[in-house]
Write an enzyme that holds these catalytic residues in place. Sequence first.
Site, PDB file in Angstrom:
ATOM      1  N   THR A 167       0.862  -1.187   0.000  1.00 34.09           N
ATOM      2  CA  THR A 167       0.000   0.000   0.000  1.00 34.09           C
ATOM      3  C   THR A 167       0.895   1.234   0.000  1.00 34.09           C
ATOM      4  O   THR A 167       2.009   1.185   0.533  1.00 34.09           O
ATOM      5  CB  THR A 167      -0.879  -0.028   1.272  1.00 34.09           C
ATOM      6  OG1 THR A 167      -1.800  -1.094   1.138  1.00 34.09           O
ATOM      7  CG2 THR A 167      -1.626   1.274   1.495  1.00 34.09           C
ATOM      8  N   ARG A 195     -14.679  -6.267  -0.885  1.00 33.50           N
ATOM      9  CA  ARG A 195     -14.031  -6.013   0.415  1.00 33.50           C
ATOM     10  C   ARG A 195     -13.296  -4.676   0.377  1.00 33.50           C
ATOM     11  O   ARG A 195     -12.567  -4.365  -0.559  1.00 33.50           O
ATOM     12  CB  ARG A 195     -13.044  -7.142   0.711  1.00 33.50           C
ATOM     13  CG  ARG A 195     -12.210  -6.933   1.993  1.00 33.50           C
ATOM     14  CD  ARG A 195     -10.873  -6.267   1.737  1.00 33.50           C
ATOM     15  NE  ARG A 195     -10.037  -6.197   2.923  1.00 33.50           N
ATOM     16  CZ  ARG A 195      -8.911  -5.497   3.006  1.00 33.50           C
ATOM     17  NH1 ARG A 195      -8.497  -4.783   1.975  1.00 33.50           N
ATOM     18  NH2 ARG A 195      -8.204  -5.479   4.103  1.00 33.50           N
ATOM     19  N   ASP A 198      -8.904  -0.682   5.486  1.00 40.71           N
ATOM     20  CA  ASP A 198      -8.767   0.596   6.198  1.00 40.71           C
ATOM     21  C   ASP A 198      -8.401   1.762   5.285  1.00 40.71           C
ATOM     22  O   ASP A 198      -8.733   2.914   5.557  1.00 40.71           O
ATOM     23  CB  ASP A 198      -7.651   0.475   7.248  1.00 40.71           C
ATOM     24  CG  ASP A 198      -6.310   0.189   6.580  1.00 40.71           C
ATOM     25  OD1 ASP A 198      -6.197  -0.864   5.900  1.00 40.71           O
ATOM     26  OD2 ASP A 198      -5.384   1.019   6.694  1.00 40.71           O
ATOM     27  N   THR A 218      -0.575   1.535   6.869  1.00 48.12           N
ATOM     28  CA  THR A 218      -0.502   0.335   6.042  1.00 48.12           C
ATOM     29  C   THR A 218      -0.488  -0.889   6.949  1.00 48.12           C
ATOM     30  O   THR A 218      -0.067  -0.801   8.106  1.00 48.12           O
ATOM     31  CB  THR A 218       0.739   0.366   5.132  1.00 48.12           C
ATOM     32  OG1 THR A 218       0.764  -0.849   4.364  1.00 48.12           O
ATOM     33  CG2 THR A 218       2.023   0.483   5.922  1.00 48.12           C
ATOM     34  N   GLY A 219      -0.946  -2.004   6.404  1.00 48.22           N
ATOM     35  CA  GLY A 219      -1.014  -3.227   7.196  1.00 48.22           C
ATOM     36  C   GLY A 219      -2.376  -3.858   7.019  1.00 48.22           C
ATOM     37  O   GLY A 219      -3.184  -3.388   6.207  1.00 48.22           O
ATOM     38  N   HIS A 220      -2.646  -4.881   7.773  1.00 46.18           N
ATOM     39  CA  HIS A 220      -3.888  -5.634   7.595  1.00 46.18           C
ATOM     40  C   HIS A 220      -5.086  -4.767   7.979  1.00 46.18           C
ATOM     41  O   HIS A 220      -5.277  -4.408   9.145  1.00 46.18           O
ATOM     42  CB  HIS A 220      -3.811  -6.906   8.442  1.00 46.18           C
ATOM     43  CG  HIS A 220      -4.771  -7.944   7.994  1.00 46.18           C
ATOM     44  ND1 HIS A 220      -5.706  -8.489   8.821  1.00 46.18           N
ATOM     45  CD2 HIS A 220      -4.951  -8.520   6.787  1.00 46.18           C
ATOM     46  CE1 HIS A 220      -6.426  -9.369   8.132  1.00 46.18           C
ATOM     47  NE2 HIS A 220      -5.981  -9.410   6.904  1.00 46.18           N
ATOM     48  N   GLY A 221      -5.907  -4.440   6.976  1.00 51.48           N
ATOM     49  CA  GLY A 221      -6.979  -3.467   7.170  1.00 51.48           C
ATOM     50  C   GLY A 221      -7.992  -3.860   8.227  1.00 51.48           C
ATOM     51  O   GLY A 221      -8.515  -3.007   8.948  1.00 51.48           O
TER      52      GLY A 221
HETATM   53  N1  ASP Z   1      -4.192  -1.740   4.465  1.00 54.72           N
HETATM   54  C1  ASP Z   1      -4.357  -2.423   3.208  1.00 54.72           C
HETATM   55  C2  ASP Z   1      -5.693  -3.118   3.201  1.00 54.72           C
HETATM   56  O1  ASP Z   1      -6.038  -3.760   4.182  1.00 54.72           O
HETATM   57  C3  ASP Z   1      -3.275  -3.402   2.882  1.00 54.72           C
HETATM   58  C4  ASP Z   1      -1.861  -2.985   3.218  1.00 54.72           C
HETATM   59  O2  ASP Z   1      -1.612  -1.867   3.672  1.00 54.72           O
HETATM   60  O3  ASP Z   1      -0.946  -3.801   3.016  1.00 54.72           O
HETATM   61  O4  ASP Z   1      -6.359  -3.083   2.191  1.00 54.72           O
END
Ligand code: ASP
Length: 310
Positions: A167, A195, A198, A218-221
């Site tokens: 991201t 889907r 975040d 960034t990371g698991h939304g």
């Molecule tokens: N935050 C992003 C999402 O969940 C993915 C990511 O940042 O790697 O869509």
Amino acid sequence: MKPSLIIHGGAWNIPAEAKPDCRAGIQKALEIGWTILSRGGSAMDAVEETIVALEDDATFDAGIGSHLNLDGHVQLDAVLMDGGTLKAGSVAAVEHVRNPVRLARRVLEHSKHVMLVAGGAEKFAAENGIPLITNDELILERERTAWKKCLADEHAAEHHVGHESGTVGAVAMDSHGNLVAGTSTGGTCCKYPGRVGDSPLIGCGCYADAESGGVSCTGHGEGIMKIVMAKMAADLLHDERIFPAHRDKSGTPSVAAAVADACVRKLAHRVHTTGGLILLDREGQPAAAFNTPAMAYGYVEADGSFKIAP
Ligand code: ASP
């Protein structure tokens, strides 16, 4: 005022072979954004053009080269937020727009709404001068191959040959003190169609308030949304007195760094999620933090030189 810029290209376990591409992409995008800011340009233009450069770079999971969803389509999300007016423009689940951050800016400037999704967002794009493209134009063979492997097995870094995540985001302050933040993503690999994570949600993947600071995550939304991480960071920056000054390696006190650290700690402890964030406080002090092995990011130091990681 002295301008300031910090950008990122995702937090994950970046393998050695992927690091040069990440660094080169961050360097190029920083140059584009910093050229705008150092010539007196606006934070809005700097964030938009920086994110366009990162969307156009296939290294990152945004724009062209993004991960495919369960149906084998690219679905893109993006947001821009203006810290002075608190106006935001956000789009989600768009499949036919090359640079969703440009569409997010059109929503911010020309719509009475904050967020448009899917077909409605694309109708708005067509009505506001943004050309629609085929979804195939956003898909790289590399990602199609990875998608097939992830479907047969499970999403894994090795299937993506060094492009597991990525991201992108940027936060800028211009010479007039305007503060803008933005985030853009292709989301998670093999996500259910429709889907949304975040990234395009104000308060979750992005927030900007000139009275506190600007943030891109960034990371698991699914984890970041639960703790509303970008707004958490902005609120902590606003209430900076609750943070003791945090000394970085050069000995400079930085509340910004303390706040960024606190947010990723909360992300790990409360929702067991990995990720990271970048931010500028209201004076333009940059900070980044992540609880993954690495994050692709860069910012402009006080002397104008670029600090780039990983
Ligand atoms: N935050 C992003 C999402 O969940 C993915 C990511 O940042 O790697 O869509």
